[in-house]
Write a protein that holds these residues in place. Structure first.
Motif, mmCIF file in Angstrom:
data_model
loop_
_atom_site.group_PDB
_atom_site.id
_atom_site.type_symbol
_atom_site.label_atom_id
_atom_site.label_comp_id
_atom_site.label_asym_id
_atom_site.label_seq_id
_atom_site.Cartn_x
_atom_site.Cartn_y
_atom_site.Cartn_z
ATOM 1 N N UNK A 119 0.849 -1.198 0.000
ATOM 2 C CA UNK A 119 0.000 0.000 0.000
ATOM 3 C C UNK A 119 0.884 1.247 0.000
ATOM 4 N N UNK B 167 -6.845 8.573 -5.652
ATOM 5 C CA UNK B 167 -7.054 7.242 -5.090
ATOM 6 C C UNK B 167 -7.160 6.222 -6.219
ATOM 7 N N UNK B 168 -6.382 5.154 -6.099
ATOM 8 C CA UNK B 168 -6.427 4.083 -7.086
ATOM 9 C C UNK B 168 -6.450 2.744 -6.355
ATOM 10 N N UNK B 169 -7.648 2.265 -6.045
ATOM 11 C CA UNK B 169 -7.748 1.023 -5.264
ATOM 12 C C UNK B 169 -7.018 -0.155 -5.886
ATOM 13 N N UNK C 164 -3.665 0.057 -4.907
ATOM 14 C CA UNK C 164 -3.552 0.284 -3.456
ATOM 15 C C UNK C 164 -2.875 1.619 -3.139
ATOM 16 N N UNK C 165 -3.372 2.662 -3.779
ATOM 17 C CA UNK C 165 -2.900 4.016 -3.513
ATOM 18 C C UNK C 165 -4.048 4.815 -2.917
ATOM 19 N N UNK C 166 -3.798 5.446 -1.773
ATOM 20 C CA UNK C 166 -4.798 6.338 -1.172
ATOM 21 C C UNK C 166 -4.115 7.642 -0.784
#
Lengths: 207, 180
Positions: free
Chosen positions: A56, A90-92, A95-97
Motif C-alpha cells: 500500500x 485514489x487508485x484502489x 492500493x494508492x490512497x
C-alpha cells in the motif's frame, strides 16, 4: 492487480509528466488545485525500489509521482488530474490512497499495517508526508505506535523545508526535524528543493 | 419477558464477535473501565485490542483496518470523546467513497454514547449529545440512536451485515443501562 506491464520511470520522464500538468493548469484546463513535485525524482525512485506490487502507498495532496511509480497508467493519472482530483488521488487497484488533509493518511496507514500483521500478510505500507506533517502530534503518535508494535510500515518524510510558505524549522524553533537524524529505522528522510509553488504552477490563472 | 438494555447490548456484541472479520478496538475494551466494557464479557480476548488514548489515531486505524479487510468495532464511550476524532470521521471515513470514486468503501462500526446523568452527574464535558451535528458533518455515515432495548440487536445486525459500504455510529444512553 497486474504489474506485468508496469513502467520503469526515469527522473526525466517524471519531470516531463509534471511539466505537462503544469502547462495544462496554466492554460486553465484543470479547474482544481494541483500540487507538483520537482527535484526529488532520484530519491523517490530509490524509495520505490523497496515497494512491492501488493504494498500500500499512502500520500498527501502531492502524489502524482507515487501514483506513476506504483504502476497506475499515466493516462489514468492524467485523466483524474484533469477531472479535478489531483489533491486526493485514489487508485484502489494499485492500493494508492491520498488525502488533502495534513496528517490524514498516517493513522489510516497504521490501521492497514495492523490488519496486514494480524492476517499474517507479507506486504507492507509506505506512508509519505512532508516536513511540517512530520512534526504534528498525529505523526508522533502514529510513528511511535507503529514502531513499538513492530507493524509492517515505513514512513517517508519528504522535506522541502516549508509548509505552503511557512518555514517549518523557524515556526517550531528547532534546527533539525524530529526524524531527520535517521535513527528510527521505520522512517526514511530526504530533503529536496522544488521549483514549483505549494499549489499551482507559478502562473496566476484566471478561470 | 423482554430483555433489558444492557442485555441487548451484550447480545449484540456476541453477534459481532461471531463474525471472523470483526475486531474490537479502543480504550477499556480489553481492560475494565467503562459500562461498555461489561458488555464484552463473552467476546474472545484475541478479538479485543486495548489502545492508548489517541482518539484520532484510533479512528484512522479503524478506517485502515477496514481497508485491510476487517470490520472494526471502534469504542468511544461518550460523544465528547468522539469529538477528538472528527477529522478522521468527517474528512476521511465519511468522504472516502467520494474521493475514491466509490473505490474505497470502508465499513466501520462505531459505538458511542450519551453519558449517564443519574445517580451521578459527570458534568458538562461528559453528557453531550451531538447526533444531529454529526449527521450534518457525515452524510455518508448512518447514525442510529438506540432508544429502546428492542432496537439494539437489529441496529447492530444492520451495521454488521450491510453491503452498501457505509459505516454506522450507534449511540447508546448511559442512563438506560439502569432504567430500561
Amino acid at each position: 492487480m497486474s504489474g506485468e506491464n508496469k513502467k520503469e520511470w526515469t527522473p526525466q520522464e517524471l519531470i516531463a509528466f509534471e511539466e505537462r500538468v503544469a502547462a495544462l493548469f496554466n492554460a486553465a484546463k484543470i479547474k482544481a488545485p494541483v500540487h507538483l513535485y520537482y527535484g526529488n525524482e532520484e530519491k523517490i525512485i530509490e524509495v520505490f525500489r523497496e515497494i512491492e506490487e501488493d504494498d500500500w502507498v499512502l500520500c498527501s495532496w502531492r502524489s502524482h509521482y507515487q501514483c506513476l511509480l506504483k504502476g497506475v497508467p499515466p493516462e489514468k493519472v492524467r485523466d483524474e488530474i484533469l477531472g479535478g482530483h489531483s489533491i486526493s488521488l485514489c487508485f484502489p487497484e494499485q492500493r494508492v490512497f491520498s488525502s488533502a488533509i495534513v496528517g490524514g493518511v498516517l493513522p489510516i496507514a497504521v490501521g492497514i499495517a495492523m490488519g496486514i500483521k494480524r492476517s499474517g500478510g507479507e506486504n507492507r505500507v509506505h506512508c509519505f508526508m512532508g516536513d511540517m506533517t512530520s512534526e504534528t502530534g498525529i505523526a508522533h503518535e502514529c510513528i511511535k505506535y507503529a514502531t513499538n508494535h513492530d507493524l509492517p510500515i515505513r514512513f517517508i518524510v519528504e522535506d522541502n523545508e516549508k509548509s505552503v510558505c511557512t518555514d517549518t524549522r523557524e515556526v517550531w524553533k528547532q534546527k533539525t526535524l524530529t526524524y531527520e537524524d535517521g535513527k528510527n529505522p521505520r522512517v526514511v528522510y530526504y530533503k529536496y528543493q522544488t521549483k514549483y509553488p505549494h499549489a499551482g504552477a507559478g502562473v496566476r490563472v484566471q478561470f | 419477558m423482554p430483555m433489558k438494555y444492557f442485555d441487548e447490548l451484550s447480545r449484540a456484541m456476541d453477534l459481532l464477535a461471531a463474525n471472523p472479520r470483526t475486531y474490537f478496538i479502543g480504550q477499556a475494551v480489553a481492560c475494565a473501565g467503562t459500562a461498555m466494557t461489561n458488555t464484552l464479557k463473552n467476546v474472545p480476548k484475541e478479538k479485543l485490542l486495548e489502545l492508548p488514548v489517541a482518539e484520532e489515531m484510533q479512528m484512522g486505524m479503524s478506517t485502515g483496518l477496514a481497508l485491510a479487510g476487517y470490520i472494526p468495532v471502534s469504542f468511544y464511550p461518550r460523544w465528547n470523546f468522539l469529538l477528538l476524532a472528527v477529522n478522521q470521521l468527517a474528512n476521511h471515513l465519511d468522504k472516502m467513497p467520494l474521493i475514491s470514486n466509490g473505490g474505497f468503501r470502508p465499513k466501520v462500526i462505531i459505538r458511542t454514547g450519551i453519558g449517564s446523568e443519574r445517580p451521578l452527574h459527570p458534568q458538562f464535558q461528559h453528557v453531550g449529545d451531538y447526533t444531529d451535528a454529526f449527521r450534518l458533518m457525515c452524510p455518508n455515515i448512518e447514525i442510529i440512536r438506540l432508544e429502546e432495548p428492542e432496537n439494539i440487536f437489529p441496529a447492530y445486525q444492520k451495521a454488521l451485515e450491510r453491503e452498501d459500504g457505509k459505516s454506522t455510529i450507534l449511540v447508546e444512553y448511559g442512563d438506560y443501562y439502569n432504567e430500561k
